[in-house]
Design an enzyme around this catalytic site. Structure first.
Site, PDB file in Angstrom:
ATOM      1  N   GLU A   1     -20.185   4.150  -2.017  1.00 12.37           N
ATOM      2  CA  GLU A   1     -19.174   3.725  -1.229  1.00 12.37           C
ATOM      3  C   GLU A   1     -18.720   2.520  -1.669  1.00 12.37           C
ATOM      4  O   GLU A   1     -17.615   1.840  -1.727  1.00 12.37           O
ATOM      5  CB  GLU A   1     -19.435   3.846   0.321  1.00 12.37           C
ATOM      6  CG  GLU A   1     -18.698   3.101   1.272  1.00 12.37           C
ATOM      7  CD  GLU A   1     -19.456   2.647   2.518  1.00 12.37           C
ATOM      8  OE1 GLU A   1     -18.975   1.802   3.031  1.00 12.37           O
ATOM      9  OE2 GLU A   1     -20.419   3.169   2.610  1.00 12.37           O
TER      10      GLU A   1
ATOM     11  N   ASP B   1     -14.983   1.463  -3.051  1.00 12.80           N
ATOM     12  CA  ASP B   1     -13.971   0.186  -2.440  1.00 12.80           C
ATOM     13  C   ASP B   1     -13.530  -0.582  -3.384  1.00 12.80           C
ATOM     14  O   ASP B   1     -12.479  -1.063  -3.390  1.00 12.80           O
ATOM     15  CB  ASP B   1     -14.955  -0.476  -1.333  1.00 12.80           C
ATOM     16  CG  ASP B   1     -14.158  -1.550  -0.621  1.00 12.80           C
ATOM     17  OD1 ASP B   1     -13.177  -1.230  -0.212  1.00 12.80           O
ATOM     18  OD2 ASP B   1     -14.622  -2.652  -0.906  1.00 12.80           O
TER      19      ASP B   1
ATOM     20  N   ASP C   1     -15.549   5.955   4.574  1.00 16.55           N
ATOM     21  CA  ASP C   1     -16.736   5.745   3.493  1.00 16.55           C
ATOM     22  C   ASP C   1     -16.896   6.885   2.555  1.00 16.55           C
ATOM     23  O   ASP C   1     -17.051   6.458   1.255  1.00 16.55           O
ATOM     24  CB  ASP C   1     -17.915   5.619   4.368  1.00 16.55           C
ATOM     25  CG  ASP C   1     -17.998   4.425   5.288  1.00 16.55           C
ATOM     26  OD1 ASP C   1     -16.863   3.629   5.127  1.00 16.55           O
ATOM     27  OD2 ASP C   1     -18.911   4.281   6.001  1.00 16.55           O
TER      28      ASP C   1
ATOM     29  N   GLU D   1     -14.175   6.731  -0.158  1.00 15.57           N
ATOM     30  CA  GLU D   1     -14.525   5.637  -1.073  1.00 15.57           C
ATOM     31  C   GLU D   1     -15.516   6.117  -2.307  1.00 15.57           C
ATOM     32  O   GLU D   1     -15.680   5.848  -3.248  1.00 15.57           O
ATOM     33  CB  GLU D   1     -14.859   4.475  -0.275  1.00 15.57           C
ATOM     34  CG  GLU D   1     -13.777   3.619   0.402  1.00 15.57           C
ATOM     35  CD  GLU D   1     -14.079   2.452   1.008  1.00 15.57           C
ATOM     36  OE1 GLU D   1     -13.294   1.790   1.552  1.00 15.57           O
ATOM     37  OE2 GLU D   1     -15.339   2.372   1.351  1.00 15.57           O
TER      38      GLU D   1
END
Length: 228
Positions: free
Chosen positions: A48, A52, A121, A124
């Protein structure tokens, strides 16, 4: 051979993503929540973190290409609208990511497959998994395809819908809009709200979402679209 190692739900997710993983372990890890981690089973938190950043770079570059005259002040809210958890969760729902999440019993019982934060989450993490599996260009292509028209329409989405609706009303000498809870369904641990945004002139629009604030924003946007 790698494809045979995927369970049916992960195979279906891979098909919807449109990327055949050379290393299926990456996809399995990307959908494993911390509530299911343990010896020999890594969760998706580190992925995650990486995903991102990959998403951010792709969106920053896409926005610069889309509008070569935009200032930093114009680009920042557009960027935030594209990378925020709500948007990631929307994309996750579109590809059925929730169906493939590996959750502990407590998260399953509390409606974890529908939770905005868990879906965002995991989306990502999936991006990071694709990046590690095949490199930046493949991850970039995947992101741009999944985000689709959101990039072109981001200028409209960048402004908070409730703020935009209030400004619309004030600009016409009207009082601020009112938000009414029309219905609340589902169990206490996973409620679903139907909210109506109302103007004093009678115009109204409804929206449903798993969070009250999210439903208010969606109702405000629906009413703005109708007014436009």
């Amino acid at each position: 051979m790698a494809q045979a190692k995927l369970s049916a739900d992960l195979q279906a997710l891979q098909d919807r993503l449109g990327h055949a993983f050379a290393d299926p372990r990456l996809l399995r890890r990307a959908v494993t929540h911390a509530s299911m981690s343990g010896p020999g089973r890594e969760d998706n938190q580190r992925l995650e973190f990486l995903g991102d950043r990959v998403l951010g770079l792709v969106m920053a570059e896409a926005l610069l290409r889309a509008d070569r005259k935009a200032s930093e002040g114009q680009l920042a809210p557009r960027y935030n609208a594209l990378v925020r958890k709500e948007t990631c969760a929307d994309v996750a729902r579109e590809v059925g990511l929730g169906e493939a999440l590996k959750l502990g019993r407590s998260e399953q019982m509390s409606g974890g497959r529908r939770k905005l934060a868990l879906l965002g989450d995991a989306m990502e993490a999936v991006i990071a998994a694709v990046y590690l599996d095949a490199g930046f260009e493949v991850a970039q292509t995947l992101i741009l395809r999944l985000w689709g028209d959101r990039i072109g329409s981001v200028e409209d989405d960048a402004k908070d819908a409730k703020t935009a609706l209030q400004e619309w009303a004030q600009g016409r000498g009207l009082p601020p809009p009112v938000y009414a809870v029309i219905e609340r369904t589902g169990p206490d641990h996973a409620p679903v709200f139907t909210i109506e945004a109302q103007l004093s002139t009678g115009e109204a629009a409804q929206a449903t979402a798993p969070a009250k604030r999210q439903a208010e924003q969606a109702a405000a946007k629906a009413l703005l679209d109708r007014l436009d």
